[in-house]
Every structure is written in structure tokens, then in C-alpha cells.
Motif scaffolding. Structure first.
Motif, mmCIF file in Angstrom:
data_model
loop_
_atom_site.group_PDB
_atom_site.id
_atom_site.type_symbol
_atom_site.label_atom_id
_atom_site.label_comp_id
_atom_site.label_asym_id
_atom_site.label_seq_id
_atom_site.Cartn_x
_atom_site.Cartn_y
_atom_site.Cartn_z
ATOM 1 N N ALA A 160 0.916 -1.281 0.018
ATOM 2 C CA ALA A 160 -0.048 -0.139 0.016
ATOM 3 C C ALA A 160 0.760 1.029 -0.059
ATOM 4 O O ALA A 160 0.482 2.351 -0.710
ATOM 5 C CB ALA A 160 -0.856 0.056 1.232
ATOM 6 N N LEU A 161 2.017 1.334 0.786
ATOM 7 C CA LEU A 161 2.959 2.252 0.985
ATOM 8 C C LEU A 161 3.415 2.555 -0.382
ATOM 9 O O LEU A 161 3.867 3.608 -0.851
ATOM 10 C CB LEU A 161 3.928 1.991 2.037
ATOM 11 C CG LEU A 161 3.402 2.266 3.347
ATOM 12 C CD1 LEU A 161 4.363 2.039 4.422
ATOM 13 C CD2 LEU A 161 2.693 3.680 3.611
ATOM 14 N N LEU A 162 4.031 1.427 -0.977
ATOM 15 C CA LEU A 162 4.824 1.440 -2.419
ATOM 16 C C LEU A 162 3.852 2.162 -3.485
ATOM 17 O O LEU A 162 4.084 2.991 -4.252
ATOM 18 C CB LEU A 162 5.174 0.066 -2.953
ATOM 19 C CG LEU A 162 6.498 -0.174 -2.103
ATOM 20 C CD1 LEU A 162 6.422 -1.949 -2.550
ATOM 21 C CD2 LEU A 162 7.542 0.372 -2.622
ATOM 22 N N ALA A 163 2.539 1.712 -3.489
ATOM 23 C CA ALA A 163 1.653 2.137 -4.469
ATOM 24 C C ALA A 163 1.388 3.637 -4.138
ATOM 25 O O ALA A 163 1.223 4.521 -5.323
ATOM 26 C CB ALA A 163 0.432 1.456 -4.452
ATOM 27 N N ALA A 164 1.012 4.116 -2.905
ATOM 28 C CA ALA A 164 0.883 5.638 -2.726
ATOM 29 C C ALA A 164 2.054 6.361 -3.217
ATOM 30 O O ALA A 164 1.758 7.313 -3.525
ATOM 31 C CB ALA A 164 0.602 5.507 -1.246
ATOM 32 N N ARG A 165 3.062 5.799 -2.747
ATOM 33 C CA ARG A 165 4.517 6.670 -2.995
ATOM 34 C C ARG A 165 4.407 6.968 -4.544
ATOM 35 O O ARG A 165 4.874 7.948 -5.019
ATOM 36 C CB ARG A 165 5.869 6.044 -2.882
ATOM 37 C CG ARG A 165 7.186 6.618 -2.742
ATOM 38 C CD ARG A 165 8.086 5.806 -2.524
ATOM 39 N NE ARG A 165 8.059 5.411 -1.017
ATOM 40 C CZ ARG A 165 8.790 4.410 -0.647
ATOM 41 N NH1 ARG A 165 9.576 3.320 -1.594
ATOM 42 N NH2 ARG A 165 8.613 3.801 0.489
ATOM 43 N N VAL A 166 4.200 5.924 -5.769
ATOM 44 C CA VAL A 166 4.306 6.483 -7.025
ATOM 45 C C VAL A 166 2.845 7.055 -7.352
ATOM 46 O O VAL A 166 2.715 7.165 -8.588
ATOM 47 C CB VAL A 166 4.664 5.123 -7.613
ATOM 48 C CG1 VAL A 166 5.988 4.725 -7.448
ATOM 49 C CG2 VAL A 166 3.574 3.892 -7.660
ATOM 50 N N GLY A 167 2.039 7.326 -6.563
ATOM 51 C CA GLY A 167 0.878 8.003 -6.812
ATOM 52 C C GLY A 167 -0.255 7.238 -7.615
ATOM 53 O O GLY A 167 -1.215 7.655 -8.213
ATOM 54 N N LYS A 168 -0.401 5.889 -7.298
ATOM 55 C CA LYS A 168 -1.272 5.093 -7.929
ATOM 56 C C LYS A 168 -2.805 5.452 -6.997
ATOM 57 O O LYS A 168 -2.821 5.665 -5.739
ATOM 58 C CB LYS A 168 -0.977 3.841 -7.731
ATOM 59 C CG LYS A 168 0.032 3.214 -8.615
ATOM 60 C CD LYS A 168 0.253 2.000 -9.246
ATOM 61 C CE LYS A 168 1.254 1.891 -10.161
ATOM 62 N NZ LYS A 168 2.009 0.635 -9.785
ATOM 63 N N ASP A 169 -3.840 4.926 -7.527
ATOM 64 C CA ASP A 169 -5.051 5.186 -6.773
ATOM 65 C C ASP A 169 -5.743 3.723 -6.279
ATOM 66 O O ASP A 169 -6.733 3.651 -5.833
ATOM 67 C CB ASP A 169 -6.349 5.868 -7.641
ATOM 68 C CG ASP A 169 -6.021 5.830 -8.995
ATOM 69 O OD1 ASP A 169 -5.548 6.696 -9.700
ATOM 70 O OD2 ASP A 169 -6.636 4.695 -9.675
ATOM 71 N N ALA A 170 -4.946 2.593 -6.745
ATOM 72 C CA ALA A 170 -5.259 1.395 -6.266
ATOM 73 C C ALA A 170 -3.723 0.542 -6.091
ATOM 74 O O ALA A 170 -2.940 0.976 -6.740
ATOM 75 C CB ALA A 170 -6.184 0.595 -7.253
ATOM 76 N N VAL A 171 -3.962 -0.628 -5.008
ATOM 77 C CA VAL A 171 -2.717 -1.004 -4.959
ATOM 78 C C VAL A 171 -2.620 -2.352 -5.683
ATOM 79 O O VAL A 171 -3.537 -3.260 -5.766
ATOM 80 C CB VAL A 171 -2.485 -1.677 -3.327
ATOM 81 C CG1 VAL A 171 -1.216 -2.297 -3.222
ATOM 82 C CG2 VAL A 171 -2.702 -0.646 -2.462
ATOM 83 N N GLY A 172 -1.713 -2.370 -6.625
ATOM 84 C CA GLY A 172 -1.719 -3.334 -8.065
ATOM 85 C C GLY A 172 -0.798 -4.450 -7.526
ATOM 86 O O GLY A 172 -0.136 -4.499 -6.436
ATOM 87 N N MET A 173 -0.731 -5.507 -8.487
ATOM 88 C CA MET A 173 -0.092 -6.531 -8.187
ATOM 89 C C MET A 173 1.290 -6.435 -8.307
ATOM 90 O O MET A 173 2.125 -6.987 -7.450
ATOM 91 C CB MET A 173 -0.471 -7.589 -9.439
ATOM 92 C CG MET A 173 -0.029 -9.042 -9.146
ATOM 93 S SD MET A 173 -0.943 -9.863 -7.560
ATOM 94 C CE MET A 173 -0.589 -11.326 -7.454
ATOM 95 N N ASP A 174 1.816 -5.388 -9.072
ATOM 96 C CA ASP A 174 3.106 -5.043 -8.968
ATOM 97 C C ASP A 174 3.813 -4.539 -7.577
ATOM 98 O O ASP A 174 4.814 -4.946 -7.375
ATOM 99 C CB ASP A 174 3.422 -4.046 -10.277
ATOM 100 C CG ASP A 174 2.531 -2.812 -10.032
ATOM 101 O OD1 ASP A 174 1.551 -3.033 -9.524
ATOM 102 O OD2 ASP A 174 3.008 -1.684 -10.558
ATOM 103 N N SER A 175 2.829 -3.622 -7.001
ATOM 104 C CA SER A 175 3.330 -3.340 -5.776
ATOM 105 C C SER A 175 3.449 -4.247 -4.731
ATOM 106 O O SER A 175 4.108 -4.606 -3.819
ATOM 107 C CB SER A 175 2.328 -2.308 -5.085
ATOM 108 O OG SER A 175 2.042 -1.282 -6.098
#
Ligand code: ADP
Ligand code: ZN
Length: 611
Positions: free
Chosen positions: A375-390
Motif C-alpha cells: 500500500a505504501l509503495l503504491a501510494a508513493r508512486v501516486g497510484k489510486d489502487a494497490v496493484g499486483m506489481d506493488s
């Protein structure tokens, strides 16, 4: 804050002592006293040279009249003699006189130390009270490590993947809710429940959930918190804990890390804390035997080292109910991940099942971490959902520590690691009993793992056959053998592999009876940890001869596997070359790419030299 406070107090103390010392020495300097004989003293009286006289039981001090320009008064002293005329003479010569029971300056001298000491002690006591909420006198009641929760708010819904444990604990909850129901039929109520399992599997969470489900207060304390520096404090704390709990019954007392307190006596090192720990343990046993279950106090404790516990703790009427809280299996991991991603906005591509499959060996705490990290990784790159890559990234971090892409590695080192990892991967793909390769990476992660080959088990395994163990052993040796083939030299990079390989071979011979020569026997003594810790070796109390045989058998397994791996990799020499090259280019290769290379490049013919 507290430190500062004490600091100020000692400053004050220092100034006080200094002041008094200065004062004291001024007094001493002024009272430069001359010893004289009694007859000389008498003469001074006759000559009207004395201003004042102080008499005590053994001596007489005289203060001389000041002469012109004299800065300090002069003193004389003499030993007292039987002289009935003394007072008469003093009066007739107009000398002031007084009597004391003690010597002059001496009476002030003790004040120099005594007063500040008292003040210091008072202040220290105050500071202590401020820090711990209790005064010096009530240190045993200190609640520094005791944690009380009127309502934990945790329910069984928050704990996943431990269905068996939950099932067993339901009875405890029911009892706490309706104690009368059980007593009516004379049922035996559990006194102590011991939760056994590796760290992070949710033992504390389970205990809290039991309290939460039953809606009773939760008292918790850590076994290591009991081991105090003052003798008697641990025992006092146990007494206090039980007294408080009984007031609040029904309730749960939870002792985390009970092994810190309940170590087997012989296993404990001989040290100062040893006796104190034993006192505390004894007090715990006394309290356990003494408390009345009818009041509704249930004791729960957690440990990941049950084999080190003093058997006295495990006797009937004490911690006689043991519940295993093991690492979750694939299904359990999926459930735990679901619990923790409840409040996380997941991307459409996220498949919890795949994450669960990618995380064998992870415990609840690790999985909670993975979700949070993702969740933190996704938020850092400005995504609006936590994806599989994160999630992938978070898992990789979980597996081998933080990525250290910036860490510079020489070309030569990179090449060695590339061949090493390719060796693992090719062997894993070539033997039937190994898990399939998911990914190979030579991006350095953390300090110990330079590169890694990730294998994905297709299912969770509880039993392994001999050939499967041998295949795993082969995969472990694959890295080292690839280095041998390519560079004709070996590096230190295989140390961890070799350690694990040796462990497997040892277990095969000593624990699983898988050696042909020694037959189906086990060769280990003593209590073996349920959850093997790093560096643990089973004690061996076997004859020297058998011990030699064991060593030879272990050696044979390793050597045989080594030559088997060598011939596998020689057959795969071209593939090894191609794979390592690609790996140096891309740093990361997925399992499919590896299998593509294998289908495109033909194996090398078997050679006679491949031994
Ligand atoms: P232990 O006491 O066994 O060392 P904890 O109960 O302290 O483990 O677990 C730490 C954290 O990990 C919990 O607060 C929770 O967030 C998570 N966790 C561990 N096990 C589970 C589980 N079975 N289900 C859900 N969360 C878990
Ligand atoms: Zn390796």
C-alpha cells in the motif's frame, strides 16, 4: 525529560555541597588553633588576653582578643584539668564563657554531608515516582510492563488461518462467559493455556481475541519483563498481577515469552539473574496452584521454545492445555491476507491466491507487513489502487530485504553470481522433485543474499520422500557447481547453500533414517526444538564409531549429489551460458523465460568426463 530532571537535581546537589564545603573550609582556616598547656592558658586569663572561652567535656578552647589590624581571630586549645578556680578566674577577668557537649567545628562538619544527602535522597525518590508512577517503597507494584486492556476489541474475525486453535479456544471463551454453566456439572476448567508457535503467527492476537470475544479484561505482561534487577521484585510483581486480576475476574492473564521466565533450571546460565528468575517462576507456580478457577481467571501464555520450559510449568493444573499456532499454509495465508487487505484499495489485477502462493513460510506478521508495504509503495508512486506489481515488490522485499539497486558490484562479481543463480535454476528445472523456478534475480538484496532463485511450490508439503530431499539438495549445490564449471574456481557466495545442504544431508541420516548403511534409525538425543532456530544442532550421544559412520554417510550423500549435479550442468552447459548472459543483461528473469531458453537450446551430449 526524566533524565533532565535528574540532571538538574544533581546539579543542585553539587552546588549545595560546594557551598557548604567552601563555608566549612573558611571556618577551618579562621580557626587556626594553637595547642597550649593548661598553665599557659591560665596565664592568658591572668594577662586579660582572652575574649571568650568554650568548655566541653575534655578540652577548653579560647578565643584571643584581636590585636590591631588582625584579620582572623586566633584560637588556643588546651586539655581540661580538674580546676575548681577556673570559673571564678574567668568571671573575675571578665571572660565570656560557655559550655558544649561536643567539640566546636565538628558539630557543623557532618551537616556538610548529611543535609545534602537527605535532600538528594528525597529528590531521587520523587524523580522515581514521577518516572514509574510508584515510589521507592512500592517498586513491586510497578506497572511498567503490565498492560491492562478493559476491552481488547479484537475478535476471532481478526485472526485468520488458525482454525484449529480457534476451535480449541472457543471453550475458554464459553467458560469465561458462563462460568456457572461449567461448574454446575463439575466440569474441569482449564487453568492455563499455552500457545506454542513461531514468532508472528498471531499468538498474542489470539489471546486478545479470546478476551475480546468473551468481553473480559486482558492483563498482559512479558516474561522478559519479569526478570528484574532487584531480587524479589519479579515475585512481587507476579503476586501483584494475580491480585489485580482476581479483583477484575472474569479476565485473562496473558504472559508473552514465558520461556524467558520458565527456563529449565539446568539450561539456564549461571548468572546473577538466574536466582531471581527462579524466584519469580516459583512465585508463578505458587499463584497458579493457589488461584481459584471458579473466580474465572484464565491464564494464557505464549512461547516459541516450548522445549526449554521447566516441566513444572506444564504439569496438570498448570499449563496443561497446549495449542499449536503454526505457520499458516497456503489457504491460511490467503485468509490472513484477506483480513489485512480489508481496508486497502486493491487493483483489479490483484489475486490474493497468487500472493499466498508466492509467500510460503511467511507468518501472519510478515503478511500484514507485505500488505502494508504494498500500500505504501503504491501510494508513493501516486497510484489510486494497490496493484499486483506493488505486491510483488513488497514480497520481494519481504523475502530478501530491501532492494539495493545502487550497491555497486564489479562485473566479475556479477558474472559469478549470474552463473551461480543460473546453476540453481537449471538444476531445479531438471530434477523431478524440486519446486519450479518462479524467478531468478541478481539484484542484490539486503546483505546476505546477493542474488536469488525463487522457487514456487505448487502445493504446501508436509512429507518429503528421499528422492525429493535429494533433488532439493541437488538444487542447493547447483550454484556452487555452476561456478566450478565456468570458472574452475569457487567463491564464498555458496556458504548459505552449503549450510542448508549439509543440514538436509544430516537430517536424512540422523533423523529420517534414510541412509542405507545405518538403516532406519535415528541418532539424536535431547529435547529438540519444535521450531528449529538458526545454528541449532541436535546433541549427539552416540558411540564414536557410529558418529564416524554418520559423518561418512552425510559426506557420501553430499558427494554423490555433487557429481550428479555436475553431470546435469555439463549437459546444460550451453543453456547455462545463455541463461547467465541474459541474466547479466536483464538482472531479473522470470520462470517462463527460463523455460523458453531451455526449449530453444538443445542439451549438450553426455560426456565421459562428466563425473
Ligand atoms: P506472536 O504473538 O505469535 O508473536 P502477534 O500476535 O504479535 O504474533 O502478531 C503480530 C501481528 O501480526 C498481529 O498484530 C497481526 O497484525 C499479524 N498477525 C499475526 N498472525 C495473524 C493471523 N493469524 N491473522 C491475522 N493477523 C495476524
Ligand atoms: Zn546459492
Amino acid at each position: 525529560m526524566i533524565k533532565r530532571h535528574i540532571h538538574n537535581i544533581s546539579n543542585l546537589f553539587l552546588i549545595f555541597v560546594l557551598l557548604l564545603t567552601i563555608h566549612g573550609s573558611a571556618y577551618a582556616a579562621s580557626s587556626a588553633t594553637e595547642r597550649i598547656s593548661y598553665s599557659e592558658f591560665k596565664k592568658l586569663i591572668q594577662e586579660n588576653k582572652l575574649e571568650e572561652v568554650i568548655l566541653d567535656s575534655v578540652s577548653i578552647r579560647g578565643i584571643l582578643k584581636a590585636e590591631e589590624g588582625q584579620k582572623f581571630k586566633k584560637y588556643v586549645t588546651t586539655t581540661k584539668v580538674e580546676d575548681p578556680d577556673l570559673i571564678k578566674d574567668l568571671i573575675s577577668h571578665n571572660v565570656k564563657f560557655s559550655a558544649t557537649t561536643q567539640g566546636g567545628a565538628g558539630q557543623y562538619l557532618y551537616l556538610v554531608w548529611f543535609i545534602p544527602m537527605i535532600i538528594f535522597l528525597i529528590m531521587m525518590t520523587r524523580a522515581r515516582r514521577g518516572a514509574t508512577g510508584a515510589g521507592l517503597m512500592s517498586i513491586g507494584k510497578s506497572r511498567a510492563n503490565l498492560y491492562i486492556d478493559k476491552d481488547t476489541g479484537v475478535t476471532f474475525g481478526d485472526v485468520a488461518g488458525v482454525d484449529e486453535a480457534k476451535e480449541e479456544l472457543k471453550e475458554v471463551i464459553d467458560y469465561l462467559q458462563n462460568p456457572q454453566k461449567y461448574q454446575r456439572l463439575g466440569g474441569k476448567i482449564p487453568k492455563g493455556v499455552l500457545l506454542v508457535g513461531p514468532t508472528g503467527t498471531g499468538k498474542t492476537l489470539l489471546a486478545k481475541a479470546v478476551a475480546g470475544e468473551a468481553k473480559v479484561p486482558f492483563f498482559s505482561i512479558s516474561g522478559s519483563g519479569f526478570v528484574e534487577m532487584f531480587v524479589g521484585v519479579g515475585a512481587a510483581r507476579v503476586r501483584d498481577l494475580f491480585a489485580q486480576a482476581q479483583e477484575k475476574a472474569p479476565c485473562i492473564i496473558f504472559i508473552d515469552e514465558i520461556d524467558a521466565l520458565g527456563k529449565v533450571r539446568a539450561a539456564a546460565p549461571i548468572s546473577g539473574g538466574h536466582e531471581e528468575r527462579e524466584n519469580t517462576l516459583n512465585q508463578l507456580l505458587v499463584e497458579m496452584d493457589g488461584f481459584d478457577t471458579r473466580k474465572g481467571v484464565i491464564l494464557m501464555a505464549a512461547t516459541n521454545r516450548p522445549e526449554t520450559l521447566d516441566p513444572a510449568l506444564l504439569r496438570p493444573g498448570r499449563f496443561d492445555r497446549h495449542i499449536l499456532v503454526d505457520r499458516p499454509d497456503i489457504k491460511g495465508r490467503e485468509e490472513i491476507l484477506k483480513v489485512h487487505s480489508k481496508n486497502v484499495k486493491l487493483g483489479k489485477d490483484v489475486d490474493i491466491k497468487i500472493i499466498a502462493a508466492r509467500t510460503p513460510g511467511f507468518v501472519g506478521a510478515d503478511l500484514a507487513n507485505v500488505v502494508n508495504e504494498a500500500a505504501l509503495l503504491a501510494a508513493r508512486v501516486g497510484k489510486d489502487a494497490v496493484g499486483m506489481d506493488s505486491f510483488e515488490e513488497a514480497i520481494n522485499r519481504g523475502i530478501a530485504g530491501l532492494e539495493k539497486k545502487k550497491k555497486v558490484m564489479s562485473k566479475k562479481e556479477q558474472e559469478i553470481i549470474a552463473y551461480h543463480e543460473s546453476g540453481h535454476a537449471l538444476v531445479a528445472e531438471s530434477v523431478p522433485g524440486a519446486d519450479k523456478v518462479h524467478r531468478i534475480s541478481i539484484i542484490p538484496r539486503g546483505i546476505s543474499a546477493l542474488g536469488y532463485t525463487l522457487q514456487l511450490p505448487t502445493e504446501d508439503r508436509y512429507l518429503l520422500t528421499r528422492s525429493e530431499l535429494l533433488d532439493r539438495l541437488a538444487v542447493l549445490l547447483g550454484g556452487r557447481v555452476a561456478e566450478e564449471i565456468k570458472f574452475n574456481e569457487v567463491s564464498t557466495g555458496a556458504q548459505n547453500d552449503l549450510e542448508r545442504a549439509t543440514d538436509i544431508a544430516m537430517s536424512m541420516v540422523r533423523e529420517y533414517g534414510m541412509s542405507e548403511k545405518l538403516g532406519p534409525m535415528t541418532f539424536q538425543n535431547g529435547r529438540k526444538p519444535l521450531f528449529i532456530e538458526l545454528g541449532y544442532r541436535a546433541g549427539r550421544e552416540v558411540s564414536e564409531e557410529v558418529s564416524k559412520d554418520i559423518d561418512n554417510e552425510v559426506k557420501k550423500i553430499i558427494f554423490d549429489t555433487h557429481s550428479r549435479v555436475k553431470s546435469i550442468l555439463l549437459e546444460n552447459k550451453d543453456r547455462l551460458q545463455a541463461l547467465a548472459k541474459l541474466l547479466m543483461e536483464k538482472e531479473v528473469i522470470e520462470g517462463e523465460e527460463l523455460r523458453k531458453i531451455m526449449s530453444e537450446i538443445a542439451p549438450n551430449p553426455k560426456t565421459e568426463t562428466a563425473v
